[in-house]
Design an enzyme around this catalytic site. Sequence first.
Site, PDB file in Angstrom:
ATOM      1  N   CYS A  56     -13.727  -2.017   6.315  1.00 39.59           N
ATOM      2  CA  CYS A  56     -12.800  -1.257   5.474  1.00 39.59           C
ATOM      3  C   CYS A  56     -13.508  -0.372   4.453  1.00 39.59           C
ATOM      4  O   CYS A  56     -12.987   0.666   4.074  1.00 39.59           O
ATOM      5  CB  CYS A  56     -11.837  -2.212   4.774  1.00 39.59           C
ATOM      6  SG  CYS A  56     -10.674  -3.027   5.892  1.00 39.59           S
TER       7      CYS A  56
ATOM      8  N   CYS B 271     -16.007  -9.072   5.630  1.00 37.96           N
ATOM      9  CA  CYS B 271     -15.949  -9.410   7.056  1.00 37.96           C
ATOM     10  C   CYS B 271     -16.490  -8.217   7.834  1.00 37.96           C
ATOM     11  O   CYS B 271     -16.839  -7.193   7.236  1.00 37.96           O
ATOM     12  CB  CYS B 271     -14.502  -9.742   7.464  1.00 37.96           C
ATOM     13  SG  CYS B 271     -13.426  -8.308   7.657  1.00 37.96           S
TER      14      CYS B 271
ATOM     15  N   LYS C 146      -6.440   6.946  12.289  1.00 34.97           N
ATOM     16  CA  LYS C 146      -6.790   7.513  10.990  1.00 34.97           C
ATOM     17  C   LYS C 146      -7.154   8.991  11.115  1.00 34.97           C
ATOM     18  O   LYS C 146      -7.917   9.373  11.991  1.00 34.97           O
ATOM     19  CB  LYS C 146      -7.944   6.723  10.372  1.00 34.97           C
ATOM     20  CG  LYS C 146      -7.580   5.265  10.116  1.00 34.97           C
ATOM     21  CD  LYS C 146      -8.728   4.474   9.515  1.00 34.97           C
ATOM     22  CE  LYS C 146      -8.308   3.041   9.218  1.00 34.97           C
ATOM     23  NZ  LYS C 146      -9.404   2.254   8.607  1.00 34.97           N
TER      24      LYS C 146
ATOM     25  N   ARG D 109      -2.194   6.105   9.837  1.00 32.10           N
ATOM     26  CA  ARG D 109      -2.366   5.621   8.470  1.00 32.10           C
ATOM     27  C   ARG D 109      -2.424   6.805   7.506  1.00 32.10           C
ATOM     28  O   ARG D 109      -2.301   7.963   7.899  1.00 32.10           O
ATOM     29  CB  ARG D 109      -3.654   4.798   8.373  1.00 32.10           C
ATOM     30  CG  ARG D 109      -3.668   3.550   9.260  1.00 32.10           C
ATOM     31  CD  ARG D 109      -2.720   2.465   8.758  1.00 32.10           C
ATOM     32  NE  ARG D 109      -2.771   1.266   9.580  1.00 32.10           N
ATOM     33  CZ  ARG D 109      -3.594   0.241   9.380  1.00 32.10           C
ATOM     34  NH1 ARG D 109      -4.481   0.278   8.407  1.00 32.10           N
ATOM     35  NH2 ARG D 109      -3.540  -0.832  10.155  1.00 32.10           N
TER      36      ARG D 109
ATOM     37  N   CYS E 168     -14.821  -3.702  -0.368  1.00 31.18           N
ATOM     38  CA  CYS E 168     -13.433  -4.012  -0.028  1.00 31.18           C
ATOM     39  C   CYS E 168     -12.933  -5.113  -0.956  1.00 31.18           C
ATOM     40  O   CYS E 168     -13.696  -5.709  -1.719  1.00 31.18           O
ATOM     41  CB  CYS E 168     -13.324  -4.440   1.436  1.00 31.18           C
ATOM     42  SG  CYS E 168     -14.031  -6.072   1.768  1.00 31.18           S
TER      43      CYS E 168
ATOM     44  N   ARG F 269       0.843  -1.195   0.000  1.00 29.33           N
ATOM     45  CA  ARG F 269       0.000   0.000   0.000  1.00 29.33           C
ATOM     46  C   ARG F 269       0.880   1.247   0.000  1.00 29.33           C
ATOM     47  O   ARG F 269       1.815   1.369   0.789  1.00 29.33           O
ATOM     48  CB  ARG F 269      -0.912   0.007   1.219  1.00 29.33           C
ATOM     49  CG  ARG F 269      -1.898   1.165   1.279  1.00 29.33           C
ATOM     50  CD  ARG F 269      -2.758   1.059   2.529  1.00 29.33           C
ATOM     51  NE  ARG F 269      -3.634  -0.111   2.486  1.00 29.33           N
ATOM     52  CZ  ARG F 269      -4.070  -0.757   3.558  1.00 29.33           C
ATOM     53  NH1 ARG F 269      -3.702  -0.374   4.773  1.00 29.33           N
ATOM     54  NH2 ARG F 269      -4.866  -1.794   3.434  1.00 29.33           N
TER      55      ARG F 269
ATOM     56  N   LYS G 227      -4.121   1.123  14.945  1.00 24.91           N
ATOM     57  CA  LYS G 227      -4.066   2.095  13.858  1.00 24.91           C
ATOM     58  C   LYS G 227      -4.810   3.365  14.239  1.00 24.91           C
ATOM     59  O   LYS G 227      -5.725   3.358  15.065  1.00 24.91           O
ATOM     60  CB  LYS G 227      -4.655   1.496  12.591  1.00 24.91           C
ATOM     61  CG  LYS G 227      -6.105   1.035  12.721  1.00 24.91           C
ATOM     62  CD  LYS G 227      -6.517   0.271  11.475  1.00 24.91           C
ATOM     63  CE  LYS G 227      -7.899  -0.352  11.643  1.00 24.91           C
ATOM     64  NZ  LYS G 227      -8.264  -1.196  10.491  1.00 24.91           N
TER      65      LYS G 227
ATOM     66  N   CYS H 196      -7.475 -11.244   0.782  1.00 26.03           N
ATOM     67  CA  CYS H 196      -7.525 -10.796   2.168  1.00 26.03           C
ATOM     68  C   CYS H 196      -7.681 -11.985   3.110  1.00 26.03           C
ATOM     69  O   CYS H 196      -8.622 -12.785   2.975  1.00 26.03           O
ATOM     70  CB  CYS H 196      -8.667  -9.813   2.383  1.00 26.03           C
ATOM     71  SG  CYS H 196      -8.801  -9.249   4.101  1.00 26.03           S
TER      72      CYS H 196
END
Length: 572
Positions: free
Chosen positions: A496, A492, A228, A163, A447, A94, A226, A453
């Site tokens: 995301c 899931c 954001k 991120r 996603c 990424r 994380k 994934c």
Amino acid sequence: MSIETMKPRHGAVERSRDRSQPLSNLGPDETLKAESNHLRGGIADGLLDEISGGVAFRDQKLLKFHGIYQQDDRDLRDERRRQKLEPAHCFMVRVRLPGGVCTPAQWVKLDKLARAHGGETLRLTTRQTFQFHWILKRDLKATIQGLREALLDTVAACGDDTRGVMCAVNPALSSLHAEVYDAARDASNHATWKSGAYHEIWYGERKVASSETEEPFYGNTYLPRKFKIGFVIPPSNDIDVYAQDLGFIAIAKGRTLEGYNVAIGGSMGRTDGKPETYPRLASVIGFIPADKVIETIDAVMSVQRDYGDRKDRSHARFKYTIDDKGLDWIKAEIETRLGFSLAPQRTFTFTSNGDVLGWSESEDGRSQYTLFIENGRIANHPGMALMDAILTIAKIHDGTFRLTPNQNLAIADVSRERRPVIQSLLEEFGLDGQAGASALRRNSMACVALPTCGLAMAESERYLPGLISRIETILARYDLMEEPITLRMTGCPNGCARPYIAEIGLTGRAPGKYNLYIGGGFHGERLNRLHRENIGETAILNELDTLFAQFAAGRQPGEHFGDYVMRAGIVA
């Protein structure tokens, strides 16, 4: 957790201080970070191992800080297991791309790397950056060194750190947008980790910094999870600011930026079967002048760094720190570290969180064409050479590209002279107009999910386009094809694609099974509610048929689908 009160220096948080804790007080991931030699671990040696296509488990976790996830082809997993072979390992890489701004020269380089190492595809993410998939271990260094040639990197694109920083994509491309983008870029450069590990492992540079000083803010254990950050410009909430751990809502008078409302504690992730985990919308806590962004980032992040849960990772996001301590307590702690009190929040209004597709004009006479990219996938599809088309445009474009938070692509800053040329190329490659796509499709996101994934329980990107085609049959029946309805799907519960603030959200539970959520706000201001649990396609379509029939018959003028199902009491 023992915490030393941070004393402000010139209105900013001290970035250098000892926050070391006994390893016995830390969870396994925290111990791993503390013992990693500032994210070096055994990554360098693991890359040299030619026996396996993967790396050691501990180094998989550390690689995330370098913007890299180890994955495997799950379509092949069972067969390889039967043949007693290791999984078909590959890596997702990424890019760090503040605000989603990319030059044409960078696009050409990204295209070249994707064709050479990434399965001839690029993925535009919901956080305005690129992901390469299918990278083999032997090609990781070549990929990252190739990004360096384009003045790009992957630092902190994943991991327990800040991120990629998001920024509104303003169709007007105004001076206000430019100023806010500069703030987002500066925030990204400021908030990334500083260890020399990245340059040593990927560029082959010698270690020069001592371990005691190379992470003055993050320390040995970085953040609990994380974090954001995003910048938004009303009335468009295209970045879904309420889904950010830290959001800056631009407050302007005309085109003059006065400052930002500060929102904290947003997060979409949850875990099935764990009611103590939940999505949360960010809370607006006040207003800061435009020149206090960096100090505010330090203050807010340091509160999470010092008080976030470092034993239970499922409880380690900033939203849980806020809810455990109380919003008022967190705000007071932020103000203590800032050295001043936040002003009362200013008035603002959001009207949508989507993109304006097609051509739009800027203040200075330049133009922007926002191109719908279904689920963000750039590839040469049958009958649509999308990757070739954008590469051709990049080679003659004299402006920039801007990746939108909705997985679309803006060909931006187009000069008057170049616009007819780009329009001609759009027509040549069949990219002008939306080819009859419904408003639902244009407002959908998914996603990646299967096959790469490791967390996916069900399909998402590969499945959603076909599902929408079947939903469009229902929409046409009720004359709703041009009704803008947001739909988000994930494989899931982790969120995301930000499904929990969509008017229709689908999250994977098992192969072919999804939870159906409805009632989110059209501009991301309200969480949706669980409507049906663990259902397959037939049940999904039947439910939507019933809901769309009720909506078509009972909505008020201008009422959005999410607002209707709330008002009608279909969900609480």
